[in-house]
Design an enzyme around this catalytic site. Structure first.
Site, PDB file in Angstrom:
ATOM      1  CB  CYS A 151      -0.917  -0.011   1.227  1.00 46.97           C
ATOM      2  SG  CYS A 151      -1.919   1.480   1.351  1.00 46.97           S
ATOM      3  CB  CYS A 154      -0.610   2.552   4.014  1.00 46.66           C
ATOM      4  SG  CYS A 154      -2.145   1.930   3.354  1.00 46.66           S
ATOM      5  CG  ASP A 155       3.162   1.204   4.421  1.00 44.98           C
ATOM      6  OD1 ASP A 155       2.714   1.698   5.468  1.00 44.98           O
ATOM      7  OD2 ASP A 155       2.949   0.029   4.067  1.00 44.98           O
TER       8      ASP A 155
END
Ligand code: NAP
Length: 327
Positions: A151, A154-155
């Protein structure tokens, strides 16, 4: 902490389901499930939505959605998910958080088993989506969360000025590689062929991007590091030559697999586990409808997921009316 997890409170509707028996239960709170909820609520069905993690599904982890009609400048996946869940909430969506571990079908009734409780319904819309496929190479599991991610939204921010490898050649890989250029020093796209599967528009953007470079005809053999990822071993498939390339991040985008295990005995599936439905989203089991990424379909997009959800809700309504008229 991932953005998706941080966003959970905003996406949590206020009204918790209190009872155990419903006319319709929708399993999954992604775009398909939320659209089904909106249509079912507008039809005044007695409906509950069950979600295990975050409303909005995979779409809520997409940084930018550019092809959902009505948003000429695009919209973030998270914002779109919030808008959909607010719309359902305004209509009175009741929900339950929980990881469904079993679904049982008896004549005209489904049991939805969660830890510590069992819900029942006459009709079920299954919209559990799909999850990222794994490469299954050495180091992938070991370094998950320490350099290996599925992701970028997200990261990605953790990889400021770092070298990143993105694996895959489809729309997800190329779009997320472009997103990762916001943070990374360089982004290498590792693709097993010499032609991208991604749409030409994004493919050209990636090919012309100064931070993106390509490893054509190449596969990831191994992810190497001590505490965190430090390098990857790539193999050129035509020559079988291997090389070690320094990288602190590996983002895997090689497609998805359906979350279809729970209803396997009740439906027909293709060889990859995607569920077969007819054009009304009906399955081999009366009263069980499937919508979104977990079904067999030509195009997995937010726009097709919401269309599936709307059709599934309409079909569930017709099914429930049929049961009532039978007495
Ligand atoms: P995808 O289109 O199935 O692409 C997967 C990519 O990974 C392909 O390039 C494939 O290579 C490669 N791959 C598969 N298994 C591999 C393996 N074991 N090792 C190395 N490479 C492997 O998956 P996706 O990109 O996640 O997209 C899924 C669906 O969502 C598609 O329908 C896509 O169009 C759609 N989508 C659309 C958008 C958009 O329109 N904005 C954005 C994201 C996703 P090959 O090409 O050689 O098969």
């Amino acid at each position: 902490m991932s953005l998706a997890v941080a966003a959970k409170p905003q996406l949590k509707p206020a009204v918790q389901g209190q009872k155990k028996d419903y006319s319709l239960i929708i399993l999954g709170g992604g775009p398909a499930g939320l659209a089904a909820a909106i249509y079912a609520l507008r039809a005044k069905l007695d409906v509950l939505l069950v979600e295990k993690m975050v409303l909005g599904g995979q779409a809520s982890t997409t940084y930018h959605i550019d092809n959902y009609p009505g948003f000429p400048d695009g919209i973030s996946g998270l914002d779109l998910a919030v808008k959909m869940s607010e719309q359902a909430e305004k209509l009175g969506l009741k929900f339950d958080w929980g990881n469904v571990d079993k679904i049982v079908h008896h004549k005209n009734r489904f049991e939805v088993h969660l830890p510590g409780k069992t819900l029942t319904c006459q009709a079920l819309i299954f919209a559990a989506g799909a999850e990222p496929l794994k490469l299954n190479v050495p180091g992938e599991e070991e370094f998950r969360g320490r350099g290996v991610s599925y992701c970028a939204t997200c990261d990605g921010p953790f990889y400021q000025d770092k070298n990143i490898m993105v694996i895959g050649g489809g729309n997800s890989a190329v779009e997320e590689a472009l997103f990762l250029t916001r943070f990374a020093k360089k982004v290498g796209i590792v693709h097993r062929r010499d032609t991208l599967r991604a749409d030409k528009l994004v493919a050209d953007q990636a090919k012309n991007h100064p931070k993106i470079y390509f490893f054509w005809n190449s596969v990831l053999e191994k992810i190497v590091g001590s505490k965190n990822v430090e390098s990857v071993v790539l193999r050129e498939v035509k020559t079988n030559n291997t090389s070690s390339v320094p990288a602190e991040g590996v983002f895997v985008y090689i497609g998805t697999k359906p979350n279809s295990e729970l209803i396997k005995p009740l439906v027909k599936q293709d060889d990859r586990g995607f569920i077969m439905t007819d054009e009304k989203m009906a399955t081999a089991t009366p009263g069980l409808f499937v919508a979104g990424d977990c079904r067999v379909k030509a195009l997995r997009q937010v726009v097709t997921a919401v269309a599936d959800g709307a059709i599934a809700a309409q079909s569930a309504r017709e099914y429930l009316e049929g049961l009532t008229s039978q007495g």
